[in-house]
Design a protein around this motif. Sequence first.
Motif, PDB file in Angstrom:
ATOM      1  N   LEU A  94      18.774  28.938 -43.019  1.00  0.00           N
ATOM      2  CA  LEU A  94      17.649  28.707 -42.109  1.00  0.00           C
ATOM      3  C   LEU A  94      16.379  29.353 -42.641  1.00  0.00           C
ATOM      4  O   LEU A  94      15.300  28.763 -42.611  1.00  0.00           O
ATOM      5  CB  LEU A  94      17.997  29.277 -40.727  1.00  0.00           C
ATOM      6  CG  LEU A  94      16.880  29.178 -39.669  1.00  0.00           C
ATOM      7  CD1 LEU A  94      16.510  27.731 -39.418  1.00  0.00           C
ATOM      8  CD2 LEU A  94      17.329  29.852 -38.376  1.00  0.00           C
ATOM      9  N   GLN A  95      16.498  30.585 -43.168  1.00  0.00           N
ATOM     10  CA  GLN A  95      15.315  31.276 -43.696  1.00  0.00           C
ATOM     11  C   GLN A  95      14.746  30.535 -44.903  1.00  0.00           C
ATOM     12  O   GLN A  95      13.545  30.436 -45.089  1.00  0.00           O
ATOM     13  CB  GLN A  95      15.679  32.715 -44.061  1.00  0.00           C
ATOM     14  CG  GLN A  95      14.480  33.500 -44.568  1.00  0.00           C
ATOM     15  CD  GLN A  95      13.375  33.549 -43.537  1.00  0.00           C
ATOM     16  OE1 GLN A  95      13.674  33.657 -42.352  1.00  0.00           O
ATOM     17  NE2 GLN A  95      12.135  33.451 -43.939  1.00  0.00           N
ATOM     18  N   THR A  96      15.652  30.043 -45.766  1.00  0.00           N
ATOM     19  CA  THR A  96      15.206  29.282 -46.931  1.00  0.00           C
ATOM     20  C   THR A  96      14.427  28.044 -46.493  1.00  0.00           C
ATOM     21  O   THR A  96      13.390  27.707 -47.076  1.00  0.00           O
ATOM     22  CB  THR A  96      16.430  28.862 -47.776  1.00  0.00           C
ATOM     23  OG1 THR A  96      17.108  30.043 -48.219  1.00  0.00           O
ATOM     24  CG2 THR A  96      15.980  28.056 -48.989  1.00  0.00           C
ATOM     25  N   GLU A  97      14.929  27.371 -45.451  1.00  0.00           N
ATOM     26  CA  GLU A  97      14.218  26.208 -44.927  1.00  0.00           C
ATOM     27  C   GLU A  97      12.833  26.597 -44.424  1.00  0.00           C
ATOM     28  O   GLU A  97      11.855  25.880 -44.665  1.00  0.00           O
ATOM     29  CB  GLU A  97      15.032  25.581 -43.793  1.00  0.00           C
ATOM     30  CG  GLU A  97      14.361  24.324 -43.198  1.00  0.00           C
ATOM     31  CD  GLU A  97      15.180  23.734 -42.062  1.00  0.00           C
ATOM     32  OE1 GLU A  97      16.304  24.228 -41.810  1.00  0.00           O
ATOM     33  OE2 GLU A  97      14.696  22.787 -41.439  1.00  0.00           O
ATOM     34  N   CYS A  98      12.752  27.752 -43.731  1.00  0.00           N
ATOM     35  CA  CYS A  98      11.457  28.218 -43.227  1.00  0.00           C
ATOM     36  C   CYS A  98      10.500  28.501 -44.387  1.00  0.00           C
ATOM     37  O   CYS A  98       9.314  28.185 -44.333  1.00  0.00           O
ATOM     38  CB  CYS A  98      11.634  29.461 -42.356  1.00  0.00           C
ATOM     39  SG  CYS A  98      12.440  29.154 -40.778  1.00  0.00           S
ATOM     40  N   GLU A  99      11.023  29.118 -45.457  1.00  0.00           N
ATOM     41  CA  GLU A  99      10.187  29.422 -46.615  1.00  0.00           C
ATOM     42  C   GLU A  99       9.655  28.145 -47.244  1.00  0.00           C
ATOM     43  O   GLU A  99       8.503  28.062 -47.646  1.00  0.00           O
ATOM     44  CB  GLU A  99      10.985  30.208 -47.642  1.00  0.00           C
ATOM     45  CG  GLU A  99      11.270  31.640 -47.230  1.00  0.00           C
ATOM     46  CD  GLU A  99      12.077  32.375 -48.303  1.00  0.00           C
ATOM     47  OE1 GLU A  99      11.980  33.589 -48.333  1.00  0.00           O
ATOM     48  OE2 GLU A  99      12.782  31.727 -49.081  1.00  0.00           O
ATOM     49  N   GLU A 100      10.542  27.133 -47.315  1.00  0.00           N
ATOM     50  CA  GLU A 100      10.125  25.871 -47.918  1.00  0.00           C
ATOM     51  C   GLU A 100       9.033  25.208 -47.087  1.00  0.00           C
ATOM     52  O   GLU A 100       8.060  24.677 -47.619  1.00  0.00           O
ATOM     53  CB  GLU A 100      11.329  24.935 -48.064  1.00  0.00           C
ATOM     54  CG  GLU A 100      12.345  25.423 -49.093  1.00  0.00           C
ATOM     55  CD  GLU A 100      13.606  24.560 -49.109  1.00  0.00           C
ATOM     56  OE1 GLU A 100      14.425  24.738 -50.017  1.00  0.00           O
ATOM     57  OE2 GLU A 100      13.767  23.702 -48.218  1.00  0.00           O
ATOM     58  N   LYS A 101       9.199  25.263 -45.740  1.00  0.00           N
ATOM     59  CA  LYS A 101       8.170  24.677 -44.871  1.00  0.00           C
ATOM     60  C   LYS A 101       6.852  25.410 -45.028  1.00  0.00           C
ATOM     61  O   LYS A 101       5.783  24.788 -45.049  1.00  0.00           O
ATOM     62  CB  LYS A 101       8.624  24.704 -43.411  1.00  0.00           C
ATOM     63  CG  LYS A 101       9.742  23.716 -43.101  1.00  0.00           C
ATOM     64  CD  LYS A 101      10.110  23.744 -41.629  1.00  0.00           C
ATOM     65  CE  LYS A 101      11.209  22.724 -41.302  1.00  0.00           C
ATOM     66  NZ  LYS A 101      11.576  22.762 -39.870  1.00  0.00           N
ATOM     67  N   LEU A 102       6.922  26.741 -45.140  1.00  0.00           N
ATOM     68  CA  LEU A 102       5.703  27.515 -45.309  1.00  0.00           C
ATOM     69  C   LEU A 102       5.033  27.174 -46.634  1.00  0.00           C
ATOM     70  O   LEU A 102       3.816  27.072 -46.722  1.00  0.00           O
ATOM     71  CB  LEU A 102       6.023  29.006 -45.240  1.00  0.00           C
ATOM     72  CG  LEU A 102       4.823  29.952 -45.388  1.00  0.00           C
ATOM     73  CD1 LEU A 102       3.779  29.665 -44.307  1.00  0.00           C
ATOM     74  CD2 LEU A 102       5.287  31.386 -45.316  1.00  0.00           C
TER      75      LEU A 102
END
Length: 316
Positions: free
Chosen positions: A38-46
């Motif tokens: 989930l955090q990796t996905e958030c980083e990618e979105k950012l």
Amino acid sequence: MFKKTIPLYLLMAAAATGCVSQKKYDTLLAEKVRLEALQTECEEKLAVANSGIQRLEQQRSELEAERSKLQQELGQTSQDLQARQKAYKELEDYYNNLVNTSGKLQGDLSEQQKRLISAREELEATRRRNEELATNLQERERRVNELEKLIAEKERVVSQLRQKVSDALLNFKENDLTVEVRNGKVYVSLAEQLLFKSGSTQVDPKGQKALQQLAGVLKDSRDINILVEGHTDNVPMNKATACISDNWDLSVLRATSIVNILQKSGVGPDRITAAGRGEFVPVTANTTADGRAKNRRTEIILTPKLDELFQLLESN
């Protein structure tokens, strides 16, 4: 890469018993892996968001250059139009004079008629081109204005948010926390001595007060996403526990403790992300005691939502 958090109540339960069964340990590990994804996905979105802003800035520059070019072309076609209108008037006058001449000029009159028709067609084509250029110029100006307004609004929101956060934390010492704007985001950096005792994941009362005052600003700012990052120095843990084996774990659990306080103080949990960065994103060298103290910190990163900017980018 972030090291994701394990829910605090599970870790506290494990710590209370001193050890965990293999089944519980596997469950916690699975949860940790899920949160890492989930955090990796958030980083990618950012990252996509930051890339989108850069693309918008570039498009604005390109549109401004295109607008300048169109203005030049519009000026040139206007001059051409005037010149063709003048030539047309001269041909028309000449034609009218030929009509009044004798029959021996009929051949020349026919040729001039053809030239007059051709000039009329060229004049109409130039007029249409002139209208198209004017329409294109207006559309590009509209898009540039929209981009400039959205970027200015984002900068205004970030500036106001920084001021609100600074005002809310005025009663704390400068060496305990700092508030600054970097890369279009507000960074609230809280020193370890304000929040935690050495090696602890429990927030001290003074730190709780600071976080509650910060939450008073953030809970009403619903268009702001919140990332809580735990950071440590490079000194290994003196004594590992069942729940804390290294600086990764310590940074994650500290970030989770702060997230829980913000949530209990009224900040919506759907807007908050907890992350541990361990010792791998220092702000200074770990070669001195002062440097290590500066690296032992928690950063609360406040980012305005970029939905409108994304929509405009996609429409372009």
